[in-house]
Design a protein around this motif. Structure first.
Motif, short mmCIF file in Angstrom:
data_model
loop_
_atom_site.label_atom_id
_atom_site.label_comp_id
_atom_site.label_asym_id
_atom_site.label_seq_id
_atom_site.Cartn_x
_atom_site.Cartn_y
_atom_site.Cartn_z
N ASP A 1 -3.13 -5.03 -3.40
CA ASP A 1 -4.43 -4.77 -2.77
C ASP A 1 -4.70 -3.27 -2.62
OD1 ASP A 1 -6.76 -4.81 -1.40
OD2 ASP A 1 -6.01 -5.85 0.38
N ARG A 2 -5.66 -2.77 -3.39
CA ARG A 2 -5.97 -1.33 -3.32
C ARG A 2 -6.63 -0.97 -1.98
NH1 ARG A 2 -10.89 -2.11 -7.49
NH2 ARG A 2 -12.53 -2.41 -5.95
N ASN A 3 -7.35 -1.91 -1.37
CA ASN A 3 -8.02 -1.58 -0.10
C ASN A 3 -7.02 -1.46 1.05
OD1 ASN A 3 -10.48 -1.57 -1.38
ND2 ASN A 3 -11.06 -3.62 -0.71
N GLY B 1 -3.89 -0.90 0.62
CA GLY B 1 -3.05 0.26 0.26
C GLY B 1 -3.72 1.58 0.67
N SER B 2 -5.04 1.69 0.45
CA SER B 2 -5.74 2.94 0.82
C SER B 2 -5.76 3.09 2.34
CB SER B 2 -7.20 2.92 0.37
OG SER B 2 -7.29 2.64 -0.96
N LEU C 1 -1.38 3.06 -6.04
CA LEU C 1 -2.06 1.79 -5.82
C LEU C 1 -2.17 0.97 -7.10
CD1 LEU C 1 -5.06 3.10 -3.70
CD2 LEU C 1 -3.04 1.92 -2.82
N TRP C 2 -2.12 -0.35 -6.94
CA TRP C 2 -2.54 -1.27 -8.00
C TRP C 2 -4.02 -1.57 -7.74
CZ3 TRP C 2 -0.76 -2.53 -12.53
CH2 TRP C 2 -1.32 -3.61 -13.21
N ASP C 3 -4.78 -1.92 -8.81
CA ASP C 3 -6.22 -2.02 -8.65
C ASP C 3 -6.68 -3.43 -8.27
OD1 ASP C 3 -8.68 -0.88 -8.56
OD2 ASP C 3 -9.12 -1.22 -10.68
#
Ligand code: 13P
Ligand code: SF4
Length: 329
Positions: free
Chosen positions: A164-166, A168-169, A182-184
């Motif tokens: 989860d990029r969100n 992760g951010s 991050l993975w997208d």
């Protein structure tokens, strides 16, 4: 977007009134000695029959604690898989076999292997919304309730965070000392919730507190008063002095929030916040599942053994007693 596959249906059961389905479900639950575990996003009719409701972390802990031989997991596939990894001797049932998580489907083991080759030696944190094969490759697992704690616990400066990029951010914003790769991937349900949806809800309800799930887009999260897991939302709302809340997560969450807080008001900022696969499981699915003992979820032994290590590392970190000794960590 991939269209979810249809729910399995039994025309005879689907015609029965909810009260009769509830009676049959309770009778079968007793007969099978089953324990019913229900995610916070499930329909009200399912939440009402649960032995336990909660977020992904609480539910994996609940699956370990029960003595029941049969666990019915009302949620999506990765949750039932995690329960099976933690309880190889129990029968784990997922009432709807097509209830998958599209975010988990955005990263295969092969893709993760390739990404790991690009970043040799970098530890991998796998969000629990991932397949058993991905968990098996990871250093440690995390949920939305403990992702920050998990990333902080790693000695390395670089961390590969999947899928989860969100989330992760969001973790990156809270742990600036790390470099998070991050993975997208993303949750299509939370992704449909846009900043403009929130802003119009805030114009209508200017006094409302905004409580958001970290799977939301960063431009939505920047407006949040509280960012937390689904169970975290229950305590945040309980402890808040506000009387109105905009809830930035899947619609099912509002059921328990309303039940627990009858004097408070909850607003879903957009009808797009409905997860189609979470909504597949109905009371009729649960009755069919207990009647036919379907669908049994198992994870191949070699994958399960490796995935168990990453799940248990997370549980040790969050204070849950491990079931097996974890070598070399
Ligand atoms: P929680 O662990 O916060 O319940 O989230 C699980 C999930 O699938 C969110 O979309
Ligand atoms: Fe997956 Fe999103 Fe549905 Fe949760 S809400 S199960 S992350 S698709």
């Amino acid at each position: 977007m991939v269209k979810p596959l249809p729910a399995a249906s039994d025309p005879e059961l689907s015609r029965l009134p909810l009260e009769e389905l509830r009676r049959r479900a309770l009778e079968l639950k007793k007969k099978r000695d089953a324990y019913i575990i229900v995610h916070n996003y499930q329909r009200g009719e399912i939440q009402d029959i649960a032995d336990v409701t909660g977020d992904s972390l609480a539910l994996s802990q609940a699956a370990i604690r029960t003595d029941a031989k049969v666990v019915v997991f009302c949620g999506v596939d990765f949750m039932a898989e995690t329960a099976s990894i933690l309880n190889p001797d129990k029968t784990i049932l997922l009432p709807e076999i097509n209830a998958g998580c599209p975010m988990a489907g955005m990263l295969s083991a092969g893709q993760l292997r390739a990404k790991m080759k690009e970043h040799p030696g970098v530890p991998v944190v796998a969000y629990v919304n991932s397949s058993a094969e991905v968990k098996a490759l990871a250093t440690i697992c995390c949920t939305s309730a403990n992702a920050i704690q998990v990333v902080r616990s790693l000695p390395d400066r670089q961390v590969l965070f999947v899928p989860d990029r969100n989330l992760g951010s969001y973790v990156q914003s809270q742990v600036p000392e790390k470099e998070i790769i991050l993975w997208d991937g993303f949750c299509p349900t939370h992704q449909r919730f846009k900043e403009e949806d929130l802003l119009s809800a805030q114009v209508q309800y200017p006094d409302a507190e905004f409580v958001a799930h970290p799977e939301c887009r960063p431009e939505v999260l920047k407006h949040a008063d509280v960012i937390t897991s689904t169970s975290g939302m229950l305590s945040a709302v309980k402890n808040s002095g506000a009387s109105r809340f905009i809830i930035g997560t899947e619609e099912g969450m509002l059921y328990k929030l309303r039940k627990d807080n009858p004097t408070k008001e909850f607003i879903l900022p957009t009808q797009k916040l409905i997860c189609p696969t979470m909504k597949m499981t109905k009371l009729a699915s649960l009755v069919r599942s207990l009647e036919r003992m379907e669908y049994q979820i198992t994870v191949p032994g070699d994958v399960a053994a490796l995935a168990l290590e990453s799940v248990e590392r997370m549980l040790v970190l969050t204070g849950e007693t491990p079931m097996v000794a974890i070598a070399g960590y």
